[in-house]
Design an enzyme around this catalytic site. Structure first.
Site, PDB file in Angstrom:
ATOM      1  N   HIS A  68      25.704  35.579  44.392  1.00  0.00           N
ATOM      2  CA  HIS A  68      24.929  34.661  43.551  1.00  0.00           C
ATOM      3  C   HIS A  68      25.452  33.243  43.794  1.00  0.00           C
ATOM      4  CE1 HIS A  68      23.378  37.670  40.268  1.00  0.00           C
ATOM      5  NE2 HIS A  68      23.183  38.111  41.490  1.00  0.00           N
ATOM      6  N   GLU A  70      26.371  30.861  41.838  1.00  0.00           N
ATOM      7  CA  GLU A  70      27.548  30.437  41.058  1.00  0.00           C
ATOM      8  C   GLU A  70      28.850  30.980  41.656  1.00  0.00           C
ATOM      9  OE1 GLU A  70      24.755  31.949  40.008  1.00  0.00           O
ATOM     10  OE2 GLU A  70      24.503  31.734  37.842  1.00  0.00           O
ATOM     11  N   CYS A  98      24.074  35.046  35.004  1.00  0.00           N
ATOM     12  CA  CYS A  98      24.140  36.460  34.594  1.00  0.00           C
ATOM     13  C   CYS A  98      25.553  36.738  34.063  1.00  0.00           C
ATOM     14  CB  CYS A  98      23.811  37.355  35.789  1.00  0.00           C
ATOM     15  SG  CYS A  98      25.141  37.449  37.008  1.00  0.00           S
ATOM     16  N   CYS A 101      28.342  36.099  36.692  1.00  0.00           N
ATOM     17  CA  CYS A 101      28.619  34.695  36.981  1.00  0.00           C
ATOM     18  C   CYS A 101      29.203  33.969  35.764  1.00  0.00           C
ATOM     19  CB  CYS A 101      27.351  34.010  37.473  1.00  0.00           C
ATOM     20  SG  CYS A 101      26.815  34.662  39.068  1.00  0.00           S
TER      21      CYS A 101
END
Lengths: 168, 168
Positions: A68, A70, A98, A101
């Protein structure tokens, strides 16, 4: 210390944060061109007004479910600074993080978290398990949600519209 | 589908899982020698009885707050198989995963999660925000906690005892 997202419009921001948002949205568009969900994260120093990391989703490209934006931005900034704690830095991300993260952001001790679109289904800050509201969470950044929300939402909507179109 | 951890002793296990646990504990000891919190994760195929990824904590060494054993093992297995979903694979980890890792395990669609020591302060499976019990969580592996619990706990205790000793 708060995990309650506050509403801001672009007009409330200074030029620097506008540039950060533009950089993130450009990077998210780049992800979309690679058929990744268009989410990007930028880590910056509010003091020097410098961006130290930009990343967008690479889960499909890298065959990596943890890739992801992040996570990639935190890894990039930490490697650059050779430190696990990014206490003097802020993150801007185009979508509510999420739980994976959100926890990584806490581990990284980022000072502030600004995010764009809210994520009712997958978010872990103001939705889902609300990582920062849990008693055992050790560190909570200042959180500001809904920053450039419309532009971030429109980008995500256009991606999923295209996906549905391709499915026909 | 359950996130309720079940209690098993080593005697309940077959030789293969015993080997997996021994491999993980050896890797966790290796992390301790590198002054990392001794946690290790192994991803294996219950069908072929083969281990496809072994990783231990590297947060300090790599200056990476996301470099938990589980994240590194998922990244390694996914890269090896060139797929983001590890549906046919199980993970054994010596400590209850934190919310970051628990979410990553869900994203990776691992079939089963076996873990050793429970983590009252930092865990995210049976403690803290209990990632898998949340309504918005999309996928929950079968979870078996407390596997080789004593050995895993002893390793962690000896690490923190040494740390406190060094602080004097």
């Amino acid at each position: 210390m708060t995990s309650r997202a506050k509403k801001y419009t672009l007009d409330d921001m200074d030029t620097f944060l506008k540039n950060v948002i533009d950089t993130a949205l450009k990077s998210a568009k780049n992800a979309m061109e690679r058929n990744e969900i268009p989410v990007a994260a930028v880590i910056f120093s509010p003091e020097s007004e410098k961006i130290i990391a930009i990343a967008s989703n690479r889960t499909e490209q890298d065959h990596d479910p943890t890739a992801h934006a992040e996570i990639l931005a935190v890894r990039s900034a930490s490697a650059l600074l050779r430190q696990t704690r990014l206490t003097d830095y802020d993150m801007y991300v185009t979508l509510e993080p999420c739980p994976m993260c959100a926890t990584a952001i806490s581990f990284a001790r980022l000072r502030r978290l600004y995010f764009g679109a809210y994520d009712v289904k997958g978010g872990g800050v103001d939705h889902g398990c609300r990582v920062y509201r849990n008693q055992t969470n050790l560190y909570t950044p200042e959180v500001y949600g809904g920053i450039a929300q419309t532009r971030c939402e429109e980008l995500l909507s256009s991606f999923f519209k295209t996906l549905r179109g391709n499915d026909r």
